[in-house]
Write a protein that holds these residues in place. Structure first.
Motif, short mmCIF file in Angstrom:
data_model
loop_
_atom_site.label_atom_id
_atom_site.label_comp_id
_atom_site.label_asym_id
_atom_site.label_seq_id
_atom_site.Cartn_x
_atom_site.Cartn_y
_atom_site.Cartn_z
N ILE A 1 0.96 22.17 47.42
CA ILE A 1 0.25 21.65 46.80
C ILE A 1 -0.06 22.88 46.38
O ILE A 1 -0.05 24.32 46.09
CB ILE A 1 -1.47 21.98 48.55
CG1 ILE A 1 -0.99 20.98 49.37
CG2 ILE A 1 -2.44 22.15 47.75
CD1 ILE A 1 -1.84 20.74 50.25
N PRO A 2 -0.91 22.59 44.74
CA PRO A 2 -0.73 23.73 43.98
C PRO A 2 -1.99 24.50 44.11
O PRO A 2 -3.12 24.38 44.86
CB PRO A 2 -1.39 22.41 42.64
CG PRO A 2 -2.40 21.86 43.58
CD PRO A 2 -0.91 21.56 44.52
N SER A 3 -2.16 25.62 43.61
CA SER A 3 -3.05 27.06 43.63
C SER A 3 -4.49 25.79 43.04
O SER A 3 -4.54 25.60 41.80
CB SER A 3 -2.50 28.26 42.37
OG SER A 3 -1.75 28.42 42.69
N LEU A 4 -5.82 25.93 43.87
CA LEU A 4 -6.59 25.83 43.14
C LEU A 4 -7.75 26.37 42.50
O LEU A 4 -7.44 27.61 42.96
CB LEU A 4 -6.79 24.89 44.57
CG LEU A 4 -6.22 24.06 45.56
CD1 LEU A 4 -6.85 23.65 46.46
CD2 LEU A 4 -6.07 23.20 44.80
N GLY A 5 -8.69 26.16 41.98
CA GLY A 5 -9.42 26.84 41.70
C GLY A 5 -11.01 26.47 41.70
O GLY A 5 -11.30 25.72 43.26
N ALA A 6 -11.97 26.43 40.97
CA ALA A 6 -12.87 26.26 41.22
C ALA A 6 -13.48 24.56 41.82
O ALA A 6 -13.08 23.90 41.54
CB ALA A 6 -14.34 26.31 40.53
N LYS A 7 -14.53 24.06 43.03
CA LYS A 7 -14.80 22.90 43.09
C LYS A 7 -15.11 22.84 41.98
O LYS A 7 -16.30 23.01 41.17
CB LYS A 7 -15.43 22.64 44.51
CG LYS A 7 -14.93 23.51 45.29
CD LYS A 7 -15.87 23.34 46.59
CE LYS A 7 -15.40 23.50 48.26
NZ LYS A 7 -16.21 23.66 49.10
N VAL A 8 -14.82 21.01 41.44
CA VAL A 8 -15.87 20.35 40.44
C VAL A 8 -16.56 20.17 41.34
O VAL A 8 -16.62 19.20 42.15
CB VAL A 8 -14.45 18.90 40.44
CG1 VAL A 8 -15.45 17.74 39.73
CG2 VAL A 8 -13.43 19.60 39.88
N GLU A 9 -17.86 19.97 40.36
CA GLU A 9 -19.24 19.66 40.92
C GLU A 9 -19.35 18.39 41.10
O GLU A 9 -19.04 16.90 40.41
CB GLU A 9 -19.88 19.66 40.08
CG GLU A 9 -21.98 20.10 40.30
CD GLU A 9 -23.07 20.28 39.77
OE1 GLU A 9 -24.05 19.64 39.67
OE2 GLU A 9 -22.03 20.48 38.69
N ALA A 10 -19.84 17.34 42.24
CA ALA A 10 -19.78 15.95 42.89
C ALA A 10 -20.86 15.36 41.48
O ALA A 10 -21.80 16.39 41.81
CB ALA A 10 -20.42 15.54 43.22
N LYS A 11 -20.95 14.56 40.59
CA LYS A 11 -21.95 14.36 39.61
C LYS A 11 -21.63 11.95 39.33
O LYS A 11 -20.66 11.59 40.31
CB LYS A 11 -21.43 14.11 38.01
CG LYS A 11 -21.64 15.65 38.08
CD LYS A 11 -21.33 16.03 36.27
CE LYS A 11 -22.08 18.21 36.35
NZ LYS A 11 -21.92 18.08 34.86
N THR A 12 -22.58 11.90 39.41
CA THR A 12 -22.24 10.34 39.04
C THR A 12 -22.61 9.45 38.04
O THR A 12 -22.35 8.26 37.71
CB THR A 12 -24.78 9.96 39.49
OG1 THR A 12 -25.06 10.79 37.86
CG2 THR A 12 -25.47 10.64 40.33
N ASP A 13 -21.15 10.57 37.12
CA ASP A 13 -20.91 10.03 35.94
C ASP A 13 -19.44 10.50 35.97
O ASP A 13 -18.66 11.85 36.34
CB ASP A 13 -21.85 9.35 34.27
CG ASP A 13 -20.91 9.32 33.53
OD1 ASP A 13 -19.84 8.28 33.98
OD2 ASP A 13 -22.02 8.99 32.74
N TYR A 14 -18.33 10.57 34.93
CA TYR A 14 -17.54 10.78 34.40
C TYR A 14 -17.32 12.44 34.04
O TYR A 14 -19.01 12.54 33.35
CB TYR A 14 -16.18 9.80 33.34
CG TYR A 14 -15.75 8.99 34.41
CD1 TYR A 14 -14.46 8.48 34.79
CD2 TYR A 14 -16.72 7.68 34.39
CE1 TYR A 14 -13.86 7.69 35.36
CE2 TYR A 14 -15.80 6.29 34.93
CZ TYR A 14 -14.69 6.84 35.58
OH TYR A 14 -14.18 5.62 36.46
N VAL A 15 -16.00 12.98 34.21
CA VAL A 15 -16.81 14.48 34.11
C VAL A 15 -15.39 14.89 33.35
O VAL A 15 -14.04 14.31 33.95
CB VAL A 15 -17.04 15.40 35.19
CG1 VAL A 15 -18.35 15.01 35.78
CG2 VAL A 15 -16.60 15.94 36.53
#
Length: 752
Positions: free
Chosen positions: A50-64
């Motif tokens: 599994i790759p090295s992980l960074g910060a979490k992606v903030e869940a949003k109601t649209d594409y980021v």
């Protein structure tokens, strides 16, 4: 002890010691599985961490926006595990899930959930029932982290399933890579299993005929399905298991025959390479999908609109765990379904090569695939000099009294006379595959040693022929099917393949003399290949045409252990790799994982399987191979439309193949080759000379060059462009056609 007594006892002591050693060896074999097979488990690593992980992606109601390269932007919508790819120059977009704007509202909850999920599983509960598992209809938790050039998502499906799966999506330059690490896949509930995994099943989808374009189908040499409105004409699309049917999992459907002897239906082609593609011509945007890992258990799905839903889509569907039929007794009078004991253990990885502008078509896909194969060492550049392929049948067998008798069709001396005559008639260089050269004839299988049939002249004469022809520029290969075992001529007690259900796999051919064949265990195939390569190489005749194992891949059981298609593939790769270092190999219709080892490809398809939903045949793989490795067609003798077949060779750059005998083919009427009606050399001599002269002239104009563009012009004329500037025009119609100031006669071609 008395010396005389000791001398008398000494022979018995030696015999006893030998017997004791034999018993010890036998015990070791039984305890540790000392067959050739059991010591040959997969040694190739098909996984990465599994790759090295960074910060979490903030869940949003649209594409980021989660990643960006010089050419593309990658957007991500976590609730549906969905992505969008945007071309930075043109603004054109490809989506991976059905948008609300394009939802026609005609679909039930299951199909809507499927189309609005970037990852779709099917689950097996028990042994019979399968269920769809997607991001919309099944409760789930998803957590996403940033990586160096994309995201990694951990998805946990709840409820009746309790599955875990991790997906890495990365963007680098013009390449999107999607990977499911093997270690991330978990089935946490007893009796509930993951059957299939579909990665972005709607990536690049279109609705009915909203976009001009097509999808690439890896059938035969290649084909296209247009993105026009199919008006609901088809109930199915293309679904092909890469590298063909798994004979260890399911018996093939019996072929249709006439009078229980003659095949009346031509089988479809295997999927030789794990590729597919989507082209949006209006937007100038396309991709070529390449399955890089998990390909041995992957279906390529290319589905036109009207098949269940009104959306065009193509994708890779990985088979992690299958259901097979388990007989309850030796007579097979009762059966029950059973689930594979273990799932596929491999990363699942698809690389999408993103294409834009003038490259966003099937020519661009072929160029991209060629570059990929060369850069990644998956194919090696070979001598592509022109040769006409002239194969010979040596001996067959027909029934005689209590056994069989030889039917000799071409002796070594006759073969030499034919090749010399062809040379005198202007056929400068030939490649020949000698079939049925072995003692016992064409179907005396397997072959593990260099022992030719006395009826064709024997070893010394055959060796001398091969060496003398090489001096004249002609290459002779000895054909060897390293897969098949003839149940009539060889022992099949310990060395044949058993299916996953522990039943011996049987291949029935309904032959005149021999009707039952088996498959060798991969370890024995490997041993035979290496032994044969070593022996022929040491005797100066090391040219082998390898068949059987090059286009067949199966899972199997042996001594209570299960072996996957991955194990079989790895054994074949290792054997062919080592054999290629000892001698020259020509591979018969090889699967993609063996391409790098062959001096040339035999029996490559010129067309497709002609499914109703295919709109256009294209020489996709010929475009990939041309200038890298020589490819040889199927036998011209057996083609009904020889004019069209010839023009296809001009179009694709493929070289012709003939299968001939010195004797009249009527002699084969009581042999397994009775369906070969037209073989006699005198009937094809003039055709061989004509084909050689015409196709050699074309080949010399494009020697070593790549095909960079292929197109069908508005008037139907086919135009093929090479990177050295040569253009070839092919007219398949019955009227003269004009393009680029050039007129090409009906059913003809022109090289410019």
């Amino acid at each position: 002890m008395d010396t005389k007594k000791l001398k008398k006892l000494l022979p018995w002591i030696i015999i006893g010691a030998v017997v004791l050693i034999a018993i010890i060896v036998l015990v070791i074999v039984l305890l540790f599985g000392g067959t050739a097979q059991d010591s040959m488990r997969s040694t190739h690593d098909h996984t990465s961490p599994i790759p090295s992980l960074g910060a979490k992606v903030e869940a949003k109601t649209d594409y980021v926006l989660v990643a960006e390269s010089d050419s593309y932007k990658l957007y991500y919508y976590e609730p549906q595990f969905s992505i969008k790819l945007e071309n930075k120059k043109t603004g054109a977009v490809m989506e991976s899930t059905l948008s609300d704007e394009k939802d026609d509202g005609k679909n039930n909850a299951s199909w809507t959930g499927y189309m609005k999920s970037g990852i779709v599983l099917t689950a097996i509960i028990g042994t019979v029932n399968t269920y769809q598992v997607d991001m919309n209809t099944v409760a789930n938790d998803i957590t996403t982290w940033y990586t160096d050039n994309g995201i990694y998502a951990q998805i946990n499906f709840k409820g009746n399933y309790d599955f875990e799966i991790g997906v890495e999506v990365s963007l680098a330059g013009d390449t999107l890579t999607v990977r499911i690490p093997d270690e991330s896949v978990k089935e946490n509930k007893e009796g509930t299993y993951i059957s299939t995994v579909s990665i972005f099943p709607l990536l690049g989808y279109t609705y009915l005929d909203e976009q001009e374009g097509y999808m690439l189908v890896p059938d035969g040499n290649g084909a296209l399905i247009y993105l026009d409105d199919k008006e609901g004409r088809y109930s199915t699309g293309f679904s092909g298991l890469v590298y063909g049917v798994d004979d260890g999992m399911t018996n093939r459907t019996t072929v249709s025959t006439l009078w229980n002897r003659y095949e009346t239906v031509t089988p479809s082609y295997n999927v030789l390479a794990p590729v597919f593609g989507m082209a949006h011509l209006d937007d100038g945007l396309a991709y070529l999908g390449i399955v890089e890992s998990g390909d041995e258990r992957c279906y390529i799905e290319v589905v036109p609109n009207g098949v269940m839903v009104d959306y065009n889509r193509c994708f890779a569907r990985f088979l992690l765990r299958d259901v097979y039929v388990q007989p309850l007794n030796q007579s097979n009078s009762g059966t029950v379904p059973a689930v594979e004991q273990d799932r596929l253990h491999s990363d699942l990885q698809v690389r999408y090569r993103l294409l834009s502008g003038e490259d966003a078509d099937y020519s661009g896909m072929a160029n991209a695939y060629r570059d990929y194969l060369l850069k990644n060492g998956k194919i090696a550049k070979q001598d592509t000099g022109y040769n006409t392929r002239v194969d010979f049948l040596g001996t067959e067998r027909e029934e005689f009294l209590m056994g069989t008798t030889a039917v000799t069709m071409t002796t070594v001396e006759q073969m030499e006379d034919i090749l010399n005559e062809l040379h005198e008639l202007g056929v400068e260089n030939t490649l020949s595959v000698y079939m049925g050269w072995q003692s016992g004839g064409l179907y005396d299988l397997p072959i593990s040693s260099y022992h030719s049939d006395i009826n064709i002249g024997g070893n010394n004469v055959l060796t001398e022929l091969i060496q003398n022809q090489a001096k004249q520029g002609n290459t002779v290969y000895l054909y060897n099917d390293f897969l098949s075992v003839n149940a009539t001529t060889n022992m099949t007690t310990y060395n044949v393949m058993k299916m996953v259900n522990k039943r011996t796999f049987i291949k029935e051919v309904r032959g005149q003399v021999y009707d039952t064949f088996y498959y060798l265990l991969p370890g024995y195939s490997s041993q035979n290949l290496l032994r044969f390569a070593e022996e022929t190489g040491s005797k100066g005749v090391g040219n082998i045409a390898v068949g059987g194992i090059t286009e067949t891949l199966f899972s199997y059981s042996s001594k209570g252990s299960y072996y996957s298609r991955t194990d079989t593939m790895d054994i074949y790769i290792d054997a062919v790799t080592e054999a290629s270092e000892k001698c020259s190999l020509m591979l018969e219709t090889p699967n993609a994982y063996l391409w790098r080892y062959s001096k040339g490809f035999l029996d490559m398809p010129l067309s497709s399987s002609d499914y109703l939903y295919l709109d256009q045949e294209i020489p996709f793989f010929s475009m990939v191979f041309k200038g890298i490795v020589p490819t040889y067609s199927g036998y011209v003798n057996f083609e009904a439309n020889k004019t069209e077949n010839f023009l296809k060779m001009v179009e694709s750059g493929m070289y012709p193949s003939f299968y001939i005998t010195a004797e009249d083919s009527s002699k084969l009427i009581y042999t397994n080759s009775r369906n070969l009606f037209s073989l006699e050399y005198t009937s094809y001599r003039d055709t061989i000379v004509e084909y050689d002269a015409a196709l050699r002239a074309v080949a010399e104009k494009v020697s070593g060059a790549f095909i960079t563009d292929h197109e069908v012009l508005d008037n139907g004329l086919v135009k093929v462009t090479y990177d050295n500037g040569v253009r070839i025009y092919v007219n398949y119609t019955e009227t003269a056609l004009t393009a680029d100031g050039l007129t090409v006669d009906a059913l003809s071609y022109s090289v410019q």
